[in-house]
Design an enzyme around this catalytic site. Structure first.
Site, PDB file in Angstrom:
ATOM      1  N   HIS A  49      48.650  43.550  32.314  1.00  0.00           N
ATOM      2  CA  HIS A  49      49.315  44.687  32.305  1.00  0.00           C
ATOM      3  C   HIS A  49      49.638  44.913  33.246  1.00  0.00           C
ATOM      4  O   HIS A  49      49.800  44.338  34.755  1.00  0.00           O
ATOM      5  CB  HIS A  49      48.445  46.023  31.597  1.00  0.00           C
ATOM      6  CG  HIS A  49      46.951  45.954  32.221  1.00  0.00           C
ATOM      7  ND1 HIS A  49      45.975  45.408  32.676  1.00  0.00           N
ATOM      8  CD2 HIS A  49      47.522  46.398  34.127  1.00  0.00           C
ATOM      9  CE1 HIS A  49      45.241  45.390  33.579  1.00  0.00           C
ATOM     10  NE2 HIS A  49      46.403  46.800  34.370  1.00  0.00           N
TER      11      HIS A  49
HETATM   12  P1  TYD Z   1      40.260  45.725  31.058  1.00  0.00           P
HETATM   13  O1  TYD Z   1      41.859  47.114  31.397  1.00  0.00           O
HETATM   14  O2  TYD Z   1      40.256  45.632  30.238  1.00  0.00           O
HETATM   15  O3  TYD Z   1      40.637  44.682  32.712  1.00  0.00           O
HETATM   16  P2  TYD Z   1      41.034  43.797  33.039  1.00  0.00           P
HETATM   17  O4  TYD Z   1      42.802  44.404  34.096  1.00  0.00           O
HETATM   18  O5  TYD Z   1      40.266  42.860  34.083  1.00  0.00           O
HETATM   19  O6  TYD Z   1      42.505  43.036  32.601  1.00  0.00           O
HETATM   20  O7  TYD Z   1      39.561  47.057  31.312  1.00  0.00           O
HETATM   21  C1  TYD Z   1      37.786  46.127  30.521  1.00  0.00           C
HETATM   22  C2  TYD Z   1      37.376  47.581  29.947  1.00  0.00           C
HETATM   23  O8  TYD Z   1      36.786  48.559  30.892  1.00  0.00           O
HETATM   24  C3  TYD Z   1      38.293  48.797  29.138  1.00  0.00           C
HETATM   25  O9  TYD Z   1      37.963  48.605  28.142  1.00  0.00           O
HETATM   26  C4  TYD Z   1      38.446  49.427  29.569  1.00  0.00           C
HETATM   27  C5  TYD Z   1      37.488  49.799  30.503  1.00  0.00           C
HETATM   28  N1  TYD Z   1      37.691  50.393  32.353  1.00  0.00           N
HETATM   29  C6  TYD Z   1      37.678  51.743  32.368  1.00  0.00           C
HETATM   30  O10 TYD Z   1      36.552  52.491  31.506  1.00  0.00           O
HETATM   31  N2  TYD Z   1      37.644  51.868  33.876  1.00  0.00           N
HETATM   32  C7  TYD Z   1      38.695  50.938  34.629  1.00  0.00           C
HETATM   33  O11 TYD Z   1      38.467  52.021  35.679  1.00  0.00           O
HETATM   34  C8  TYD Z   1      38.480  50.327  34.647  1.00  0.00           C
HETATM   35  C9  TYD Z   1      39.674  49.348  34.893  1.00  0.00           C
HETATM   36  C10 TYD Z   1      38.814  49.417  33.015  1.00  0.00           C
END
Ligand code: TYD
Length: 133
Positions: A49
Site C-alpha cells: 500500500h
Molecule cells: P496492515 O495494514 O495489513 O499492515 P501492513 O502495513 O504491515 O501490511 O494492518 C494489519 C491490521 O492492523 C489491519 O487490520 C489494520 C490494523 N492496524 C491498526 O489497527 N492500526 C495501525 O496503526 C496499523 C498500522 C494497522
C-alpha cells in the site's frame, strides 16, 4: 532509487547501548502513533500500500528485514539489520516489507493516527494517484 539510512546517535557505555528518538529532532515530524511488526512468518510480504499524507520512520530494532519502496517511477530496496539506523518513508511511496528474520521486530513511528482513508491499497489506483499529481 537510493534509500538513505538515517544513523541515530548511540548513548553507549559499558552497560550497553541506548538510542533516544524525539519528535522534530531525530524524527522529522511529530509522532502520533507507534506500532511494531513481529513474529512475521517466513515468505510473508507485508505492506502493499501507499499513504496519501502519512510520514513514517522504519527501524528494525531486532533481527532484519528488507523494505522495497516505489514512488511510481523508481524502485529501491534496503536491508534494515541494525537498531542504530532507520529509513524515512515519505507519502506517496508504495511499500513492501519482506524477508523478515524469525527474530525481526520492525518498529514504525508515524506522523498520524490510523486513518484507513489515507491508504491507497490498489496498485493501479496508486499509479493513477501519482500520475495525476
Ligand atoms: P496492515 O495494514 O495489513 O499492515 P501492513 O502495513 O504491515 O501490511 O494492518 C494489519 C491490521 O492492523 C489491519 O487490520 C489494520 C490494523 N492496524 C491498526 O489497527 N492500526 C495501525 O496503526 C496499523 C498500522 C494497522
Amino acid at each position: 532509487m537510493n534509500i538513505p539510512k538515517i544513523k541515530f546517535q548511540i548513548h553507549g557505555d559499558d552497560r550497553g547501548s541506548l538510542v533516544a528518538l524525539e519528535e522534530n529532532k531525530e524524527i522529522p515530524f511529530s509522532i502520533k502513533r507507534v506500532y511494531y511488526i513481529f513474529e512475521t512468518k517466513e515468505e510473508v510480504v507485508r505492506g502493499h500500500h501507499a499513504h496519501k499524507s502519512l510520514e513514517q520512520i522504519f527501524i528494525c530494532v531486532s533481527g532484519q528485514c528488507k523494505i522495497r519502496l516505489n514512488n511510481g517511477k523508481e524502485m529501491g530496496e534496503v536491508l534494515l539489520d541494525n537498531p542504530e539506523e532507520g529509513i524515512y518513508v515519505a507519502p506517496g511511496m508504495w511499500r513492501e516489507m519482506y524477508d523478515f528474520s524469525e527474530d525481526a521486530v520492525l518498529l514504525v513511528l508515524a506522523s498520524e493516527l490510523y486513518h484507513e482513508e489515507d491508504y491507497i491499497r490498489n496498485y493501479d489506483d496508486f499509479l493513477a494517484y501519482i500520475n495525476q499529481k
